[in-house]
Structure formats: C-alpha cells, structure tokens
Design a protein around this motif. Structure first.
Motif, mmCIF file in Angstrom:
data_model
loop_
_atom_site.group_PDB
_atom_site.id
_atom_site.type_symbol
_atom_site.label_atom_id
_atom_site.label_comp_id
_atom_site.label_asym_id
_atom_site.label_seq_id
_atom_site.Cartn_x
_atom_site.Cartn_y
_atom_site.Cartn_z
ATOM 1 N N ALA A 267 -0.406 -2.260 -1.113
ATOM 2 C CA ALA A 267 -1.448 -2.423 -2.125
ATOM 3 C C ALA A 267 -2.177 -3.752 -1.974
ATOM 4 O O ALA A 267 -3.416 -3.814 -2.090
ATOM 5 C CB ALA A 267 -0.841 -2.313 -3.518
ATOM 6 N N ILE A 268 -1.450 -4.830 -1.725
ATOM 7 C CA ILE A 268 -2.086 -6.138 -1.589
ATOM 8 C C ILE A 268 -3.019 -6.158 -0.383
ATOM 9 O O ILE A 268 -4.133 -6.702 -0.440
ATOM 10 C CB ILE A 268 -1.012 -7.239 -1.487
ATOM 11 N N THR A 269 -2.588 -5.536 0.712
ATOM 12 C CA THR A 269 -3.441 -5.482 1.902
ATOM 13 C C THR A 269 -4.681 -4.633 1.646
ATOM 14 O O THR A 269 -5.806 -5.014 2.008
ATOM 15 C CB THR A 269 -2.657 -4.919 3.089
ATOM 16 N N PHE B 186 -4.515 -4.208 8.004
ATOM 17 C CA PHE B 186 -3.300 -3.613 7.449
ATOM 18 C C PHE B 186 -2.161 -3.662 8.463
ATOM 19 O O PHE B 186 -1.032 -4.042 8.135
ATOM 20 C CB PHE B 186 -3.578 -2.175 7.031
ATOM 21 N N LEU B 187 -2.450 -3.269 9.705
ATOM 22 C CA LEU B 187 -1.408 -3.279 10.732
ATOM 23 C C LEU B 187 -0.930 -4.699 11.014
ATOM 24 O O LEU B 187 0.269 -4.941 11.219
ATOM 25 C CB LEU B 187 -1.938 -2.635 12.016
ATOM 26 N N LEU B 188 -1.865 -5.657 11.012
ATOM 27 C CA LEU B 188 -1.482 -7.048 11.247
ATOM 28 C C LEU B 188 -0.552 -7.545 10.149
ATOM 29 O O LEU B 188 0.463 -8.190 10.429
ATOM 30 C CB LEU B 188 -2.735 -7.925 11.309
ATOM 31 N N ALA C 23 0.448 -12.694 7.403
ATOM 32 C CA ALA C 23 1.254 -11.470 7.417
ATOM 33 C C ALA C 23 1.688 -11.151 5.990
ATOM 34 O O ALA C 23 1.403 -11.894 5.047
ATOM 35 C CB ALA C 23 2.463 -11.647 8.332
ATOM 36 N N SER C 24 2.383 -10.037 5.834
ATOM 37 C CA SER C 24 2.824 -9.613 4.503
ATOM 38 C C SER C 24 4.086 -10.357 4.104
ATOM 39 O O SER C 24 5.162 -10.140 4.667
ATOM 40 C CB SER C 24 3.080 -8.104 4.490
ATOM 41 N N GLY C 25 3.972 -11.229 3.105
ATOM 42 C CA GLY C 25 5.145 -11.916 2.587
ATOM 43 C C GLY C 25 6.123 -10.973 1.943
ATOM 44 O O GLY C 25 7.343 -11.189 1.993
ATOM 45 N N VAL C 26 5.605 -9.899 1.325
ATOM 46 C CA VAL C 26 6.478 -8.924 0.670
ATOM 47 C C VAL C 26 7.414 -8.275 1.687
ATOM 48 O O VAL C 26 8.629 -8.190 1.474
ATOM 49 C CB VAL C 26 5.640 -7.851 -0.056
ATOM 50 N N ILE C 27 6.865 -7.813 2.807
ATOM 51 C CA ILE C 27 7.694 -7.155 3.820
ATOM 52 C C ILE C 27 8.694 -8.140 4.406
ATOM 53 O O ILE C 27 9.868 -7.796 4.642
ATOM 54 C CB ILE C 27 6.797 -6.550 4.923
#
Length: 530
Positions: free
Chosen positions: A156-158, A181-183, A232-236
């Motif tokens: 969602a954030i992306t 998104f992939l990044l 990058a995604s901090g959540v992941i």
C-alpha cells in the motif's frame, strides 16, 4: 515540550484497554469509542496524527511483535493465499476503490482517487491481530490474516507513492510504478536478508540479558531505517528480520527470552492501546478541514466508500480462494475443495486502522502548484472508513464466527502431541544425564542425582496428567491442583522472607535474591502445567 498530553494518552488508553478485558467488547473498539468521546471534552489537548512519527516509530515495533509471534513455517505453508491478499488484493483494492470514488465525487481527478484507494487498501496489522487473538479463529485463517497484515502495508505504501507522484505531476508511468514497486519489495527483502543473520549473531554473543533486550528493542527501528535509506520497503525488512529472529529464538539464553517476552508484551500493549485511542481522537482534526462537504453529502460519500471497501474485498477473496484449486491439480490434491466459511470470515475481517490514517495525513498539501484536490474530503473518508470497518466488522466478527460454528482447536489432540514431544525430549535428557553421571568428573551425591531424575519425571508426567480425570471434590484437574499447591507453598516461603527482612535478620539485597529464586520456581511450576 509538553509531555503531559502524551502521558495522558498512554495512561488513559492503557486503562481502557485493561478494562476492556472484563467486557465482551474487543479492546480496539472501546479505545476508538473512548477516543471519539474524549475528543469533544473541553480542555482535552489536540492529538494530531503525525505520519512522520507513526510510520517510522510506531509501525516497526508493532510489525516486529506480530512477526516474531507468527510461525515462519505456517506462513510458508500458506504463502499463496498470503501473497494473493497482501499484494494482489491491495493493488486490486487501490484500483477498484479509487475508480469507485472517481465515479462518485464530481470533479475529483482519477489520480487523486487512486491515492485514496491506496490509502484505504491495506487491512491493518494491529486491528487484524488484535481481533483475531480475541475471537479465536482457526489456525489456518489466523495465519492467513496475520501474514496478510504483515506485508500489505509495504504494498500500500508503495502504491501510494506512485499514485501521489502521478497526482502531483511528476510524470509517473505504469512501467515506472511497477519498477518502483519491485525495487521497494526486492530491496526490502534483500535488506532483511542481509541484516537478519548478523543481528541474530550479535544477540547470541552478547552475554548480558539486559544488553540483548536493548538490542531487541532497537532491531525493528534499525531494519526499517536502513531499508528506507536505500528507498526500499522498511516494512518488508522489519518482517523478514523478525520472522528469522522468532524462528531462531531458541538459540538465545533463557534469561533473555523471559525478559524479552515481558518487554515486548508491554510495548505491544501500550502501542496498540495508544494507536486505537489516537484513531478516535482524530475526529476534530478531520472535521475542521472538511469545508464544503458537510451534512448529508459527506455522510453519503462515507457510506458509499465503506460499502465499496467491503464489497471489493469479497470480490477479490472468493475468486482468489476458488480459482487456484480449479486451475491446479496439485493444489487441489493438497488442499482439497475449499469451503465457503473461511473465505467469508477472511473477507469480513478486513478492518482498517492507524496505518491508513497515517498514510492519509501524508498526502501532500499541493499538486502541480495548486491545492491537492479534495484533500480534506479524502482525510474525512479515510477516517469514516477506518471507524466503520472497526465498528461494524469488528463488532460482528465474533458472533459471525460463533454463528458459522467453526470447529475449535482440538485441545485433546494438542495436549497429546505435547505429551509425546515432552516424552521424546525427556528420554533424550535421561540418556544424557546417565552418560554424564557415568563420568567420575560429574559425580554427585545420590540425593542430588535423584533430584535431577525427579525433575525430568515430573516434567514428563505433568503433560500426561492433563489428559486425566478431574478432582471429584473441587473439579480441578491434576495440574491445576499442583499449580495451586505450589503457589501456596511459595507464598508461605515468601512471607517468611519478608518477615525476616522486617526483623532485620536479612537485608533487602538478600531479600531480592531470595524472592527472585522463588519467582523463577513459581514460573517453572506454572510453565510445567500451563
């Protein structure tokens, strides 16, 4: 800086959450209701939700707690439904809800509508785990909901960032959005994979439990910050690290585990309580900027968006449940024919929460040099969607599960499995003990050697006794009686120690040492039978 509002928020929300445990109403709902009521009490300070605080400071520890309590093996077994919900559903909801709002509100640009779709797309991790924990869902359903809520915020954030870039005229394209998104996803995964082993190594090589738990508190913030630094995604990253640490928690010493469990339970309790109270306290902030949209028109928009959010989840969940078995013989052979009850509960359990509000408050004030289109309306609709899903779905979920008559957990089978596992472990420990005692370097007096054997036997028998008869006089099981008697004995010892301290036969330092020893004995007695 005035800290009194923060202290009042934490103390008040914790008190309400504690009181909710005595009622059949889930704590999140009482906290939201209390926040709504308190927001109109004269003299109550304004609590403005700052996305720069919520996303980097509140979200990481909550995700870390949920992930460490999740099962990596269970999540891996349910990877397909979790991925379909945490990625596929969030993207579908972004487009579907955004398109519905675009058709509903005259003059609202499609890009702004898609920004709103990304805001309300993810069911909240805090709401999902809090309600699932309370209602006792079947383990597979709980695993799917928890797995979805761990990863959907990243999607969602992306999606939100891509939609905002398009809305403010930064020339975002579909290909560019997919690339971003992939990044973010791959980058977050890579950061998590790079950090998890060194962090675990550091935890296992620190020699003091206090240092290990200090590190434990820092880990989610470190993982989130490092990932965000490289876009990058901090959540992941947080979820990957936490799943690994939870899976390898047995390698950390017992003192760290005991302290860590208590510390993280307290952190999660305080943050979850404050987060839901904050949702209710946002009402005056949201209404103040509503502007031209008032009364019947605003209520109609809120109702229509709520219905769209609920319907879109059903539209996604049922095909995502039934199509894979129809398309794949291997899935069909492994999972059988899916029923309709579990998908219904999964679709209905899509409560939104503080993450949606935090993302909404980060919508920029301007787009293309002008005010962001209908920003205040988007904030209001986010608020009503969050409140609507928490109240309507949160209140009806427990009776719905009872009405559907889901099979409960098989306590007898679980106890039998536990007893078999304990028996195998006890046999291994007995063999090791005899090997050690046969070495003259490990010689012990007979009573002490027998004591070690007795401890093993008691631990092994305690689980089997739970399968036995209850006391005909008291109705207690054998382990309940054992636990009660052990506590009574320990309580008698504790009173003597305190009396000796008060009489100055021992000092306070010795009293603390003796009481800690009794506390560990009581914890051991409880764990052997719990």
């Amino acid at each position: 800086m005035d800290v009194m509002p923060l202290l009042l928020l934490v103390a008040g929300s914790a008190a309400i959450a504690a009181g909710a445990r005595r009622t059949p109403v889930p704590a999140p709902l009482l906290l939201v209701a209390a926040g709504l009521a308190v927001s109109y009490v004269p003299g109550v300070p304004e609590y403005a939700l700052d996305p720069h605080v919520v996303l980097p400071l509140i979200l990481p520890p909550l995700l870390h707690t949920a992930a460490t309590e999740s099962s990596y093996l269970d999540l891996r077994a349910q990877l397909r439904p979790v991925a379909l919900l945490s990625v596929g559903y969030v993207l579908f909801a972004t487009l579907a809800v955004g398109w519905a709002l675009y058709l509903l509100v005259p003059g609202l640009p499609l890009t702004a509508a898609l920004v709103f779709g990304a805001v309300v797309a993810p069911p909240d991790a805090v709401a999902a785990t809090a309600v699932a924990r309370r209602v006792g869902l079947p383990s597979r359903v709980t695993t799917i909901l928890q797995g979805e809520s761990l990863l959907n915020d990243a999607t969602a954030i992306t999606a939100f960032r891509v939609a905002v870039a398009a809305a403010v005229g930064e020339g975002a394209t579909w290909i560019g959005g997919i690339g971003e998104f992939l990044l973010a996803a791959v980058g977050g995964l890579v950061v998590g994979l790079l950090l998890m082993a060194p962090l675990h190594w550091l935890r296992t090589h620190l020699k003091e439990a206090l240092l290990q738990n200090t590190l434990s508190l820092l880990i989610p913030f470190v993982a989130y910050a490092v990932a965000e630094q490289v876009h990058a995604s901090g959540v992941i990253a947080v979820v990957v690290v936490a799943l690994y640490l939870g899976h390898r928690a047995w390698e950390v010493d017992f003192a760290t585990r005991l302290q860590e469990e208590a510390v993280w339970k307290m952190v999660a309790f305080v943050l979850e309580s404050a987060v839901f109270a904050l949702i209710g306290l946002q009402l005056p902030v949201v209404l103040r900027g509503l502007g031209e949209y008032e009364g019947v028109e605003a209520a109609w928009y809120a109702l229509a968006v709520f219905v769209a959010v609920v319907v879109v989840r059903f539209v996604w969940v049922y095909p995502a449940t039934y199509l894979p078995p129809r398309l794949s013989a291997r899935i069909r052979a492994r999972e059988g024919r899916p029923g309709w009850k579990a998908p219904f509960v999964i679709a209905w359990a899509g409560m939104r929460g503080v993450v949606s509000l935090a993302i909404a408050f980060s919508i920029p004030l301007t787009a293309d040099g002008e005010d962001f289109p209908q920003r205040n309306l988007l904030l209001f609709l986010t608020f009503t969607t969050v409140i609507g899903t928490l109240v309507v779905q949160g209140l009806t979920l427990p009776p719905l599960i009872r009405l559907l008559k889901f099979p409960g957990r098989d306590a007898q089978a679980e106890t039998l499995a536990e007893a078999n596992a304990q028996a195998q472990a006890s046999r291994a420990a007995e063999r090791r003990l005899e090997e050690l005692l046969s070495d003259e370097r490990n010689a012990l007096p007979g009573p002490l050697a027998d004591r070690l054997r007795t401890v093993l036997e008691r631990r092994r028998n305690a689980v089997w006794e739970r399968l036995g008869q209850t006391n005909p006089v008291t109705g207690e099981s054998v382990d309940d009686t054992y636990r009660r008697l052990a506590r009574e004995m320990i309580s008698a010892e504790r009173e003597v120690f305190v009396r000796l301290r008060d009489g100055r036969y021992i000092d306070d330092e010795m009293l603390r040492t003796l009481l800690r020893r009794l506390d560990l004995e009581e914890a051991a007695a409880f764990r052997e039978t719990a």
